[in-house]
Design an enzyme around this catalytic site. Structure first.
Site, PDB file in Angstrom:
ATOM      1  N   HIS A 464       0.839  -1.135   0.079  1.00 49.19           N
ATOM      2  CA  HIS A 464      -0.074  -0.093   0.052  1.00 49.19           C
ATOM      3  C   HIS A 464       0.889   1.325   0.065  1.00 49.19           C
ATOM      4  O   HIS A 464       0.574   2.219  -0.896  1.00 49.19           O
ATOM      5  CB  HIS A 464      -0.917   0.035   1.201  1.00 49.19           C
ATOM      6  CG  HIS A 464      -1.963   1.186   1.418  1.00 49.19           C
ATOM      7  ND1 HIS A 464      -3.225   0.942   1.071  1.00 49.19           N
ATOM      8  CD2 HIS A 464      -1.697   2.387   1.734  1.00 49.19           C
ATOM      9  CE1 HIS A 464      -3.796   2.187   1.187  1.00 49.19           C
ATOM     10  NE2 HIS A 464      -2.907   3.115   1.552  1.00 49.19           N
ATOM     11  N   GLU A 465       1.811   1.339   0.815  1.00 49.84           N
ATOM     12  CA  GLU A 465       2.551   2.301   0.779  1.00 49.84           C
ATOM     13  C   GLU A 465       3.685   2.693  -0.083  1.00 49.84           C
ATOM     14  O   GLU A 465       3.957   3.872  -0.708  1.00 49.84           O
ATOM     15  CB  GLU A 465       3.348   2.548   2.254  1.00 49.84           C
ATOM     16  CG  GLU A 465       2.700   2.353   3.651  1.00 49.84           C
ATOM     17  CD  GLU A 465       1.575   3.214   3.681  1.00 49.84           C
ATOM     18  OE1 GLU A 465       1.731   4.355   3.073  1.00 49.84           O
ATOM     19  OE2 GLU A 465       0.500   2.938   4.266  1.00 49.84           O
ATOM     20  N   HIS A 468       1.770   4.190  -2.979  1.00 51.76           N
ATOM     21  CA  HIS A 468       1.591   5.762  -2.735  1.00 51.76           C
ATOM     22  C   HIS A 468       2.923   6.393  -3.315  1.00 51.76           C
ATOM     23  O   HIS A 468       2.436   7.811  -3.674  1.00 51.76           O
ATOM     24  CB  HIS A 468       1.542   5.831  -0.958  1.00 51.76           C
ATOM     25  CG  HIS A 468       0.233   6.149  -0.666  1.00 51.76           C
ATOM     26  ND1 HIS A 468      -0.975   6.693  -1.269  1.00 51.76           N
ATOM     27  CD2 HIS A 468      -0.471   5.607   0.437  1.00 51.76           C
ATOM     28  CE1 HIS A 468      -2.187   6.579  -0.547  1.00 51.76           C
ATOM     29  NE2 HIS A 468      -1.594   5.821   0.428  1.00 51.76           N
ATOM     30  N   GLU A 487      -5.948   7.276  -1.528  1.00 47.40           N
ATOM     31  CA  GLU A 487      -6.162   5.986  -0.967  1.00 47.40           C
ATOM     32  C   GLU A 487      -6.815   4.904  -1.751  1.00 47.40           C
ATOM     33  O   GLU A 487      -6.550   3.607  -1.467  1.00 47.40           O
ATOM     34  CB  GLU A 487      -7.043   6.380   0.427  1.00 47.40           C
ATOM     35  CG  GLU A 487      -6.158   7.265   1.299  1.00 47.40           C
ATOM     36  CD  GLU A 487      -4.744   6.760   1.761  1.00 47.40           C
ATOM     37  OE1 GLU A 487      -4.540   5.867   1.523  1.00 47.40           O
ATOM     38  OE2 GLU A 487      -4.288   7.684   2.282  1.00 47.40           O
TER      39      GLU A 487
END
Length: 1025
Positions: A464-465, A468, A487
């Site tokens: 997820h990070e 980003h 998100e």
């Protein structure tokens, strides 16, 4: 972050800066004044909500009577003072002047006009004096017991503040920050200075930026033309966390300027901004640590800045530290210089262009493990004693970084990528560019005590990070109303990347479960569109919810499935290449898709039906020979029609997918597109059964006619495996949700799960356990113990063979191991099939070895829960919690401790975590949720939240994901009108902003739904079971 613009209307400067209680300048002067203070009327936000800046040209908002009274009187007075000067001049025409220059007696018309003006003035004064529950002062009109609604901002020094809105003006754009920091981790204070290179985009007199909690000692200003620094005045307006720098000269459009601010501040004791804490290492020595968490609005507390995502700039960071500490920031270290006083100053290279919320710095004692990947140095940092737990994270990061670079066709732009495990951290993780911060449990992996679920968690959060770094960092939303672009895209890529490179982890099961739970929340009246207008800090904090993350990701999954994977990838690559280092809106994403599809499908038109309205459709289908009748309406959780919104115009453009069984048991799939209320779809033949929403890739619930439900139930009993495990889990979820609103009898839902004895996959079984667990929990909390037990027994009979087959080991695929954890936890919680006996024997052996004996990681939680039921076991677990070094094992122990039936211990746990003594405050929301699920603790959890509400808000901030979790976790199992009244009364007695929080409104709605569910189903359950 992982959770555990309107048109501008310029107004004359004097309209803003002159108080209505001071002398009004001549109207001619106003007309000559250059427009140097743009004001955005639509973005002014005050408390109470009806108060507005009283100047001409501002739009109206809906107001209640009291607010209308306040505003009406203020408008009368405002018009009076604004026209006073011109009135003096024009009234001169009412007098006749003699040829010699003297004035004659006023005319009758003049006398009447004067009398009328006096009458109006007296009336205005009386209205103001008698205004009900409203006080009109220099600071504004405000009601009693409410926060003051300012009419004209006043700075802390009593001078007028030249800007009235929450959003910053766009007359000034930052280009570069030079930030110097000297933190003292012992006193938890720091000194700082920031030099900001600015460009004026239009003429202006003041520089408005964000700052909060700073003791500003000196501010200097310098233009590009003159190299001479000039000390300037600073005005502070804490209500909006803004400061205004009064420039010594007019700032001209297209010119560059330099602003330097020197200040000092406290290192925060909360989890926001530049915050610090102490911890005890393995030698029981006290250590100090400082880190940052700026998203969404906390960079302004660490240094004065333009703290909105669209104000991108570059950053040079310098940090002064003690030699024993390591300092990290977004960019690689450029130099380290030892100063005369023994301190070390680290300077980091200038960053790429980025938003303030992505700036980060850390100071503490750390070790790291590194690996070079095509010129990017990947490092995993932890406190020294836990460096042995970072290997899995390093291997995972390397694989994911290579995948994302290839998929996006854009190289990661920095020379280094640090991932840091922070001992005390509220969020799951934070995507700071080049310096990603994590909780220890979401980055560290211990081979001896981490379960397969722990491995999956670490892998998902890293994915997820890293996603980003492209979605959010490289391309950023302009404002927080489009947070879902950050998100939702990162969450989608999190699961997509797991499917591609860690397929053995079966990440789709977690994504499926998340979609079910998100749709539950999205069916409430208190839901919102994923793209929603926000202004206040509470509203912005609340955007970090299930909808931004999982509804956003679900819509992207639906779009990918409909378009095909190749088109979807090309659109994302086009979007990233076209908008790198810029700020965007939702339309920019959909325009990228339309470019790639050549508008064969209007993706923007389709997707706006999903992003700009809350909720989702209920698709009702019925077979009639070779025809399939389909229609759509909004799905509402509320069964009472008077509570449902009256607007029936909701329409979604729905990609419909089907799987059906035709002649000779042949299975085939169909795809259709529903962009109207109803339609008829022609099938190639009559089918035995049909399942709509194949693999649950669409964001909608499906209701079938009675015959079609019966056909599906029959097929599941004959051979469930003609449908995928996703489809089976989807049917279970849909039928229980439909039973909850009265569309399907509850007995039919239990008939459908009657096939579970033949089920071998995780998703359908865990879905059934979740749905039936909600029912038994509600019954138990109301005191219907026997009825709750009968529900559990019915489910146990269905799953008995699977439970008895389970071994107390870590054998099998990740999915099989997670199913084992779920089944044994269910059996042990309800003391079924000798589960508790086996668990207790394992616990006794582990305790006898003083915790040194190895336990199977997947069943460790069940074993610890069994042990925590005894006084000796609970005390032993607590002693181990304070001494062991594995976060994975500590989390399992903490869940067991919070599952105790001793209310004194439960209260001690919550209090200890709030104080941050034995248990860190970051764990408090988890403890409250766990306590709130248990029968002995569900009332205790709510009492604790009530008693400590102010402390909780101070620590976690109103509207934050943690506060959302605490409110829901302490109220979601209430189902009586008495509890509804109590919860409502409590929040009504807080501030208006608190009562209006979506999480509060959702909590009240959930209690109402629980009450309705019990009223509708209690008698049926009693008779049927």
């Amino acid at each position: 972050m992982e959770p555990f613009t309107s048109d501008r209307l310029p107004l004359p400067r004097n309209m803003i800066e002159n108080s209505m209680f001071e002398e009004e300048p001549d109207v001619v002067d106003l007309a000559k004044e250059p427009c140097l203070h743009p004001l955005e009327p639509d973005e002014v936000e005050y408390e109470p909500r009806g108060s507005r800046l009283l100047v001409r040209g501002l739009g109206e908002h809906e107001m209640d009577e009291d607010e209308e009274d306040c505003e009406s009187s203020a408008k009368l007075l405002g018009m009076s003072f604004m026209n006073r000067s011109s009135g003096l001049r024009t009234s001169a025409t009412g007098y006749r002047q003699s040829p010699d220059g003297t004035c004659s007696v006023p005319s009758a018309r003049t006398m009447v006009v004067c009398a009328f003006i006096i009458l109006v003035a007296v009336s205005v004064i009386m209205v103001i004096y008698l205004l009900p529950r409203c006080t009109f002062t220099k600071e504004g009109c405000h009601k009693k017991n409410q926060s003051m609604g300012l009419i004209q901002p006043v700075a802390t020094n009593g001078k007028l503040f030249p800007w009235a809105q929450v959003r910053l003006p766009t007359a000034i754009m930052p280009l570069r920050y030079e930030l110097n920091l000297h933190p003292n981790l012992t006193s938890m204070t720091f000194r700082g200075s920031v030099t900001i290179s600015l460009q004026a985009l239009q003429a202006t007199w003041n520089i408005i930026l964000h700052s909060t909690g700073h003791n500003i000692s000196r501010v200097t200003f310098m233009s590009a033309v003159s190299s001479q620094e000039k000390q300037v005045e600073v005005l502070e307006y804490p209500f909006h966390e803004q400061i205004a720098i009064v420039a010594p000269e007019t700032l001209l459009g297209g010119h560059n300027y330099t602003l330097k601010i020197e200040y000092s501040a406290n290192i925060s004791s909360s989890y926001y901004g530049f915050y610090g804490f102490s911890y005890t290492d393995e030698s029981n020595e006290k250590k100090y640590f400082a880190a940052t968490q700026f998203e969404p609005l906390a960079a302004r507390s660490a240094f004065p800045c333009f703290d909105e995502p669209a104000f991108k700039a570059t950053f040079i960071v310098r940090i002064m530290r003690e030699k024993r500490y390591t300092a990290l920031s977004n960019m690689p270290k450029k130099s380290s210089v030892t100063m005369k006083d023994g301190f070390v100053q680290d300077e980091f290279f200038e960053s790429v262009k980025m938003s303030t919320y992505l700036v980060a710095f850390i100071v503490g004692e750390m070790k790291n493990l590194t690996q070079d990947i095509n010129g990017t140095l990947v490092s995993i940092y932890s406190v020294p004693e836990k460096i042995g737990q970072v290997h899995h994270a390093l291997e995972t990061t390397v694989k994911l970084l290579e995948f994302f670079q290839n998929y996006f066709e854009i190289q990661y732009p920095l020379k280094k990528l640090d991932l840091v495990a922070i001992p005390d951290f509220e969020a799951g993780a934070m995507e700071n560019w080049g310096l990603i911060t994590f909780r220890e449990e979401t980055l560290l992996y211990d081979n001896n005590t981490s379960s397969v679920a722990d491995r999956k968690l670490v892998t998902k959060v890293i994915a997820h990070e890293l996603a980003h770094q492209w979605f959010g960092n490289l391309v950023t939303m302009q404002w927080w109303n489009d947070l879902w672009l950050n998100e939702g895209l990162a969450t989608f890529m999190e699961y997509f990347s797991l499917e591609k490179i860690f397929n053995e982890l079966s990440g789709y099961e977690d994504f499926l479960d998340a979609r079910f739970k998100t749709m539950k929340k999205d069916s409430f009246n208190s839901s919102r569109p994923i793209s929603s207008s926000v202004q206040s800090s509470e509203q912005i904090e609340e955007m970090f919810d299930f909808l931004s993350y999982f509804k956003g990701a679900s819509l992207l999954l639906m779009l990918k499935t409909f378009l095909n994977e190749d088109v979807f990838q090309r659109a994302l690559v086009f979007y990233l290449h076209n908008h790198s280092y810029t700020s965007i809106q939702s339309d920019d994403l959909w325009d990228s898709f339309n470019e790639v599809t050549n508008k064969t499908l209007d993706v923007k038109k389709m997707m706006k039906t999903w992003t700009l309205q809350k909720g989702f459709p209920l698709v009702t289908v019925q077979r009639k020979g070779k025809e399939l009748l389909v229609q759509q309406e909004q799905f509402f959780s509320n069964v009472k029609p008077e509570i449902q919104p009256s607007d029936a115009s909701h329409l979604w453009h729905i990609p419909l997918s089907f799987v059906a069984e035709g002649r000779n048991h042949s299975k085939y799939q169909l795809v259709s597109y529903l962009d109207k209320k109803s339609d008829v779809i022609n099938l190639t033949e009559e089918v035995q059964w049909i399942k709509v929403n194949t693999n649950m890739t669409g964001y909608y619930i499906v209701h079938y006619a009675d015959d079609d439900w019966d056909a599906l139930i029959k097929q599941l009993k004959i051979n469930p495996y003609v449908l995928s495990d996703k489809d089976r889990a989807n049917l279970i979820n849909n039928i229980f949700e439909l039973a909850g609103i009265g569309k399907v009898p509850l007995q039919r839902a239990f008939d459908l799960i009657g096939y579970l004895g033949n089920e071998t996959c995780t998703a359908p079984i865990t879905g059934a356990l979740f749905q039936t667990g909600l029912i038994s929990d509600l019954l138990e909390k109301l005191g219907y113990m026997d009825l709750a037990s009968r529900v559990v027994t019915r489910v146990f009979k269905l799953l008995q063979s699977q439970i008895q087959k389970q071994t107390w080991t870590d054998e099998g695929t990740p999915s099989v191991r997670e199913l084992r954890s779920a089944l044994l936890d269910f059996a042990c919680t309800h003391s079924l099939a000798n589960c508790s006996t086996t668990a207790m024997k394992l616990f006794e052996d582990w305790m006898t070895s003083n915790g040194t004996k190895s336990l199977p990681t997947d069943v460790m939680t069940a074993v610890f829960k069994a042990g925590a039921k005894t006084d000796r076991g609970w005390s032993f677990l607590l002693s181990k919690y304070t001494s062991i070094g594995s976060e994975a094992e500590k989390n399992k122990i903490l869940e067991a401790l919070a599952s105790s039936e001793d209310v004194r211990r439960l209260h001690w746990l919550m209090k200890s975590s709030l104080n941050g003594d034995t248990i860190r405050t970051q764990e408090l929301s988890f403890i409250i949720r766990t306590v709130g699920r248990q029968f002995p603790g569900h009332l205790l959890a709510w009492d604790f939240v009530k008693e400590n509400w102010n402390k909780l808000v101070q620590k976690f901030h109103l509207g934050s994901y943690t506060m959302q979790s605490i409110v829901a976790g302490s109220t979601h199992l209430f189902s009586t009108k008495a509890h509804l009244s109590e919860v409502q009364a409590f929040f009504e007695n807080q501030s208006e902003a608190t009562f209006r929080l979506r999480c509060v409104q959702e909590a009240l709605e959930v209690i109402q739904l629980n009450i309705q569910w019990m009223e509708k189903n209690l008698n049926t359950l009693t008779w049927w079971l």
